[in-house]
Design a protein around this motif. Structure first.
Motif, mmCIF file in Angstrom:
data_model
loop_
_atom_site.group_PDB
_atom_site.id
_atom_site.type_symbol
_atom_site.label_atom_id
_atom_site.label_comp_id
_atom_site.label_asym_id
_atom_site.label_seq_id
_atom_site.Cartn_x
_atom_site.Cartn_y
_atom_site.Cartn_z
ATOM 1 N N THR A 131 0.805 -1.042 0.085
ATOM 2 C CA THR A 131 -0.563 0.199 -0.296
ATOM 3 C C THR A 131 1.154 1.441 -0.086
ATOM 4 O OG1 THR A 131 -1.759 -0.806 1.390
ATOM 5 C CG2 THR A 131 -1.546 1.887 1.149
ATOM 6 N N GLU A 136 -3.153 1.309 -5.027
ATOM 7 C CA GLU A 136 -4.012 0.815 -5.480
ATOM 8 C C GLU A 136 -3.756 -0.756 -5.516
ATOM 9 O OE1 GLU A 136 -5.454 -0.099 -10.505
ATOM 10 O OE2 GLU A 136 -4.558 2.322 -9.309
ATOM 11 N N SER A 139 -4.900 -2.342 -2.444
ATOM 12 C CA SER A 139 -5.998 -2.247 -2.123
ATOM 13 C C SER A 139 -6.364 -3.846 -3.255
ATOM 14 C CB SER A 139 -6.771 -1.537 -3.034
ATOM 15 O OG SER A 139 -8.201 -1.697 -3.790
ATOM 16 N N ARG A 142 -5.404 -7.196 -1.830
ATOM 17 C CA ARG A 142 -6.583 -8.189 -0.544
ATOM 18 C C ARG A 142 -7.815 -8.143 -0.998
ATOM 19 N NH1 ARG A 142 -4.291 -3.638 2.265
ATOM 20 N NH2 ARG A 142 -4.250 -4.047 4.991
#
Length: 229
Positions: A131, A136, A139, A142
């Protein structure tokens, strides 16, 4: 063609069809089949392949979405063509604390195994570094991991405690994992990082995360190096 590879081929075709026309997807699929014939892993070169596909067919800016879709396709081996892989995924099941659906969890005993404690910190360190590098990318990582966890042949409780960790950064361990299970998940992450960041940067971030994890007491009981041995 063996049944498993045929299933993966069909899933990749569905993923390609979310970006390309049927004819374009067929052509791109043939290129993918040729590329994997000389590769040791179905994930090898996936990011580069997705980028080339998007550039070839004028879909610039969508290669990250496509590589995520193809990664999920390879994990599950099956996608329905009418499902758009680029729409937000439905919420994954969370561990409920007070409602009726979480009644079973209220009676689960909290545990803390050395392996999971080390894994938890190692994973969070990796996600934090990703991160910091690019929000981006963090994210997307994840999202990728939640898809992997939801499709691995683990128990519902094992999945839930990891999904909660990925969504909130904390979790309560109520179930143990068999030897090698958590290592498998980090291996999937390593492949994803190689494709998304390149081998050099991925290795650098992994080494940094291992170093940060080793500073904690949890590493004394279970070294983070064990997950990559």
């Amino acid at each position: 063609m063996n049944p498993d590879l045929l299933s993966k081929k069909q899933a990749i075709h569905y993923a390609l069809c979310t970006v390309l026309t049927e004819e374009e997807a067929e052509s791109a699929l043939n290129n993918w089949m040729q590329s994997i014939s000389t590769s040791a892993s179905l994930f090898s070169g996936l990011n580069l392949f997705a980028r080339n596909v998007c550039e070839t067919y004028g879909k610039c800016g969508r290669h990250v979405e496509l590589v995520q879709a193809m990664s999920r396709a390879l994990m599950t081996g099956n996608f329905k063509p009418e499902v758009s892989l680029f729409k937000p995924a439905p919420p994954l099941p969370m561990i409920a604390d007070t409602d009726e659906s979480g009644e079973e969890e209220l009676f689960m005993q909290e545990i803390s195994t050395p392996e999971f404690a080390s894994f938890q910190l190692m994973l969070l360190n990796l996600l934090n570094l990703l991160t910091q590098h690019n929000a981006e990318v963090g994210s997307a990582c994840r999202e990728f991991l939640m898809g992997v966890v939801s499709n691995l042949p683990w128990s519902d409780a094992q999945q839930k405690q990891l999904v909660k960790l990925l969504k909130t950064g904390t979790t309560i361990q109520t179930r143990t994992y068999r030897s090698g299970q958590l290592k498998v998940l980090l291996n999937h992450l390593a492949v994803w990082m190689d494709e998304a960041l390149g081998n050099s940067l991925a290795e650098s971030i992994t080494r940094h995360a291992i170093g940060e994890t080793e500073k904690s007491q949890v590493a004394i009981a279970y070294s983070p190096h064990e997950f990559f041995a």
